[in-house]
Design a protein around this motif. Sequence first.
Motif, PDB file in Angstrom:
ATOM      1  N   GLU A   1     -11.376   5.691  -0.232  1.00 38.41           N
ATOM      2  CA  GLU A   1     -10.206   4.802  -0.310  1.00 38.41           C
ATOM      3  C   GLU A   1     -10.189   3.826   0.859  1.00 38.41           C
ATOM      4  O   GLU A   1      -9.809   2.657   0.693  1.00 38.41           O
ATOM      5  CB  GLU A   1      -8.936   5.636  -0.337  1.00 38.41           C
ATOM      6  CG  GLU A   1      -8.784   6.476  -1.601  1.00 38.41           C
ATOM      7  CD  GLU A   1      -7.502   7.289  -1.606  1.00 38.41           C
ATOM      8  OE1 GLU A   1      -7.096   7.759  -2.691  1.00 38.41           O
ATOM      9  OE2 GLU A   1      -6.907   7.464  -0.529  1.00 38.41           O
TER      10      GLU A   1
ATOM     11  N   GLU B   1      -7.230   7.891  -9.124  1.00 37.68           N
ATOM     12  CA  GLU B   1      -6.941   8.047 -10.547  1.00 37.68           C
ATOM     13  C   GLU B   1      -7.803   7.149 -11.418  1.00 37.68           C
ATOM     14  O   GLU B   1      -7.632   7.141 -12.644  1.00 37.68           O
ATOM     15  CB  GLU B   1      -5.458   7.760 -10.813  1.00 37.68           C
ATOM     16  CG  GLU B   1      -4.503   8.667 -10.046  1.00 37.68           C
ATOM     17  CD  GLU B   1      -3.055   8.324 -10.300  1.00 37.68           C
ATOM     18  OE1 GLU B   1      -2.805   7.420 -11.139  1.00 37.68           O
ATOM     19  OE2 GLU B   1      -2.175   8.946  -9.690  1.00 37.68           O
TER      20      GLU B   1
ATOM     21  N   PRO C   1       8.878   7.380  -8.168  1.00 35.13           N
ATOM     22  CA  PRO C   1       7.720   6.517  -8.451  1.00 35.13           C
ATOM     23  C   PRO C   1       8.172   5.142  -8.920  1.00 35.13           C
ATOM     24  O   PRO C   1       9.147   4.995  -9.652  1.00 35.13           O
ATOM     25  CB  PRO C   1       6.977   7.273  -9.560  1.00 35.13           C
ATOM     26  CG  PRO C   1       7.428   8.688  -9.423  1.00 35.13           C
ATOM     27  CD  PRO C   1       8.842   8.632  -8.938  1.00 35.13           C
TER      28      PRO C   1
ATOM     29  N   VAL D   1       0.858  -1.184   0.000  1.00 36.09           N
ATOM     30  CA  VAL D   1       0.000   0.000   0.000  1.00 36.09           C
ATOM     31  C   VAL D   1       0.894   1.234   0.000  1.00 36.09           C
ATOM     32  O   VAL D   1       1.738   1.392   0.894  1.00 36.09           O
ATOM     33  CB  VAL D   1      -0.938   0.015   1.221  1.00 36.09           C
ATOM     34  CG1 VAL D   1      -1.859   1.236   1.167  1.00 36.09           C
ATOM     35  CG2 VAL D   1      -1.758  -1.268   1.288  1.00 36.09           C
ATOM     36  N   THR D   2       0.719   2.089  -0.987  1.00 34.77           N
ATOM     37  CA  THR D   2       1.468   3.343  -1.095  1.00 34.77           C
ATOM     38  C   THR D   2       0.575   4.493  -0.654  1.00 34.77           C
ATOM     39  O   THR D   2      -0.497   4.709  -1.227  1.00 34.77           O
ATOM     40  CB  THR D   2       1.950   3.568  -2.530  1.00 34.77           C
ATOM     41  OG1 THR D   2       2.751   2.459  -2.950  1.00 34.77           O
ATOM     42  CG2 THR D   2       2.780   4.835  -2.624  1.00 34.77           C
TER      43      THR D   2
ATOM     44  N   ALA E   1      -4.202   8.315  -2.311  1.00 37.85           N
ATOM     45  CA  ALA E   1      -3.836   9.729  -2.405  1.00 37.85           C
ATOM     46  C   ALA E   1      -4.828  10.630  -1.686  1.00 37.85           C
ATOM     47  O   ALA E   1      -4.728  11.858  -1.792  1.00 37.85           O
ATOM     48  CB  ALA E   1      -3.720  10.152  -3.869  1.00 37.85           C
TER      49      ALA E   1
ATOM     50  N   SER F   1      -1.465  -4.351  -5.072  1.00 39.18           N
ATOM     51  CA  SER F   1      -0.751  -3.079  -5.058  1.00 39.18           C
ATOM     52  C   SER F   1      -1.788  -1.959  -5.074  1.00 39.18           C
ATOM     53  O   SER F   1      -2.536  -1.805  -6.051  1.00 39.18           O
ATOM     54  CB  SER F   1       0.184  -2.961  -6.276  1.00 39.18           C
ATOM     55  OG  SER F   1       0.809  -1.701  -6.305  1.00 39.18           O
TER      56      SER F   1
ATOM     57  N   GLN G   1      -3.974  -4.377  -9.035  1.00 40.39           N
ATOM     58  CA  GLN G   1      -3.279  -3.095  -8.916  1.00 40.39           C
ATOM     59  C   GLN G   1      -4.321  -1.995  -9.076  1.00 40.39           C
ATOM     60  O   GLN G   1      -4.968  -1.899 -10.122  1.00 40.39           O
ATOM     61  CB  GLN G   1      -2.174  -2.965  -9.971  1.00 40.39           C
ATOM     62  CG  GLN G   1      -1.031  -3.949  -9.778  1.00 40.39           C
ATOM     63  CD  GLN G   1       0.042  -3.812 -10.838  1.00 40.39           C
ATOM     64  OE1 GLN G   1      -0.058  -4.363 -11.923  1.00 40.39           O
ATOM     65  NE2 GLN G   1       1.087  -3.063 -10.521  1.00 40.39           N
TER      66      GLN G   1
ATOM     67  N   LYS H   1       0.368   8.505  -0.230  1.00 36.71           N
ATOM     68  CA  LYS H   1       0.962   9.757  -0.673  1.00 36.71           C
ATOM     69  C   LYS H   1       0.496  10.897   0.220  1.00 36.71           C
ATOM     70  O   LYS H   1      -0.619  10.894   0.725  1.00 36.71           O
ATOM     71  CB  LYS H   1       0.570  10.031  -2.125  1.00 36.71           C
ATOM     72  CG  LYS H   1       1.027   8.965  -3.096  1.00 36.71           C
ATOM     73  CD  LYS H   1       0.449   9.164  -4.481  1.00 36.71           C
ATOM     74  CE  LYS H   1       0.862  10.471  -5.101  1.00 36.71           C
ATOM     75  NZ  LYS H   1       0.348  10.627  -6.475  1.00 36.71           N
TER      76      LYS H   1
ATOM     77  N   GLU I   1      -2.662   2.255  -4.226  1.00 31.37           N
ATOM     78  CA  GLU I   1      -2.106   3.600  -4.098  1.00 31.37           C
ATOM     79  C   GLU I   1      -3.194   4.525  -3.569  1.00 31.37           C
ATOM     80  O   GLU I   1      -4.237   4.692  -4.212  1.00 31.37           O
ATOM     81  CB  GLU I   1      -1.586   4.095  -5.456  1.00 31.37           C
ATOM     82  CG  GLU I   1      -0.936   5.468  -5.394  1.00 31.37           C
ATOM     83  CD  GLU I   1      -0.366   5.890  -6.723  1.00 31.37           C
ATOM     84  OE1 GLU I   1      -0.466   7.086  -7.059  1.00 31.37           O
ATOM     85  OE2 GLU I   1       0.176   5.020  -7.437  1.00 31.37           O
TER      86      GLU I   1
ATOM     87  N   ALA J   1      -5.544   2.192  -8.106  1.00 33.91           N
ATOM     88  CA  ALA J   1      -5.359   3.563  -7.629  1.00 33.91           C
ATOM     89  C   ALA J   1      -6.727   4.239  -7.712  1.00 33.91           C
ATOM     90  O   ALA J   1      -7.123   4.734  -8.774  1.00 33.91           O
ATOM     91  CB  ALA J   1      -4.331   4.310  -8.468  1.00 33.91           C
TER      92      ALA J   1
ATOM     93  N   SER K   1       6.687   0.867  -9.804  1.00 32.17           N
ATOM     94  CA  SER K   1       5.565   0.043 -10.239  1.00 32.17           C
ATOM     95  C   SER K   1       5.911  -1.419 -10.002  1.00 32.17           C
ATOM     96  O   SER K   1       7.073  -1.832 -10.112  1.00 32.17           O
ATOM     97  CB  SER K   1       5.262   0.283 -11.724  1.00 32.17           C
ATOM     98  OG  SER K   1       4.285  -0.631 -12.190  1.00 32.17           O
TER      99      SER K   1
END
Length: 416
Positions: free
Chosen positions: A253, A198, A170, A146-147, A284, A280, A193, A149, A282, A195, A172
């Motif tokens: 999220e 986005e 960045p 988990v990324t 934000a 994966s 994967q 930001k 992401e 996000a 991937s």
Amino acid sequence: MVSSARHSFRVPPSCPESHLPIGLGGCPSALPSGRGRFVLRPTVRPGVFPAASSCSAAGMGRRGGAPWALAVLVTSACLAGVYGDEFSVLRSPQSVVFRDGSWPIPGERIPDVAALSMGFSVEEDLSWPGLAVGDLFHRPRATVLVTVKGVDKLVLPVKGISYPIENAVPFSLDSVANAIHTLFSEETPVVLQLAPSEERVYMVGKANSVFEDLSVTLRQLRNRLFQDNSILSSLPLNSLSRNNEVDLLFLSELQVLHDIASLLSRHKHLAKDHSPDLYSLELAGLEEVGKRYGEDSQQFKDASQILVDSLQKFADEMFNLYSGNAVVEVVAVKTFNSPFTRKTRSILQSSQSETENPYNLAYPYNYNYSVIFNIILWMMIGLALAVIVISYNLWNMDPGYDSIIYRMTNQKIRMD
């Protein structure tokens, strides 16, 4: 990166040291010495005192232990500013060993850490001491990365292990996903994967059927929040609002994290097969909350605490679904150093536009070259020896003694 500019104030010799200006800006006396190490070299000229003297303890020892403690604290803050982002391991099985330490990990090598922990090989050796050699015959069934930001550090529980990130660029996990898809294409791997902010999603294998009902667009995420079984009914919002778009993006999220664990719990048999899974994500939303209210606001503090609690709950649920055989990692990044661009090439591009080799050097070999060379070499030697042995035996064969074919032929001739 440490600034190389040196700012100083000229103070009369009669001025007491208690009136010296102490700046908390850059550390001009902290010079890099090797990878991840810094050597403090204070420079003091007669009558000239550095403004950023907090990074140097010169001339402060005469006042007692308090200035020394201040110098140590500020020095630690200066070094922490170099490696502000963090790579944390929330849960991991016994077969994957992460050593407790403060070794900085290069940001571009995070996918290699994920690949090595799953038992895959990488093109370039990883000389990072944080990942030790574990059990080669028992690899984890899943890796969850988990990324986050917008924040460089999360107050995670004590049982987690954190490492500073050097050069947070960045990254991937496409290489890991391709390796799973190539090696386990005939089995049932789950590769997801996602996000949410986005509206970017990538699914491979059984992920298309498992997460068929997962909300991936912003409209779907908003509608999911106002359903009866959403997290809004059980999550303490504190200073966050249901009527603000930024807050709803952040909460959506967290809803995705809850739905992933919930949908996967309906297909527990996929968590017990032999093919590894990859997740994966992401996030934000926290970054948008910081931009909207400010990082010193109560909304940002409440959102950070809610995110930490949700991440820990998500890590425990995923770890339990895979029977304790999963690695859950979190990457906290304030801002990436450089934009992530995918290298593309036009199909109309001429081959003559490439840089020619003026010295006629050989092309660089792949790291599998030695393996392929040895396989072909010894196979050819074995085939050559087999041809020689077979030819020798055929040439020296006695038709009347060694072969039953020739004996039957001779008896038939005698009967005639």
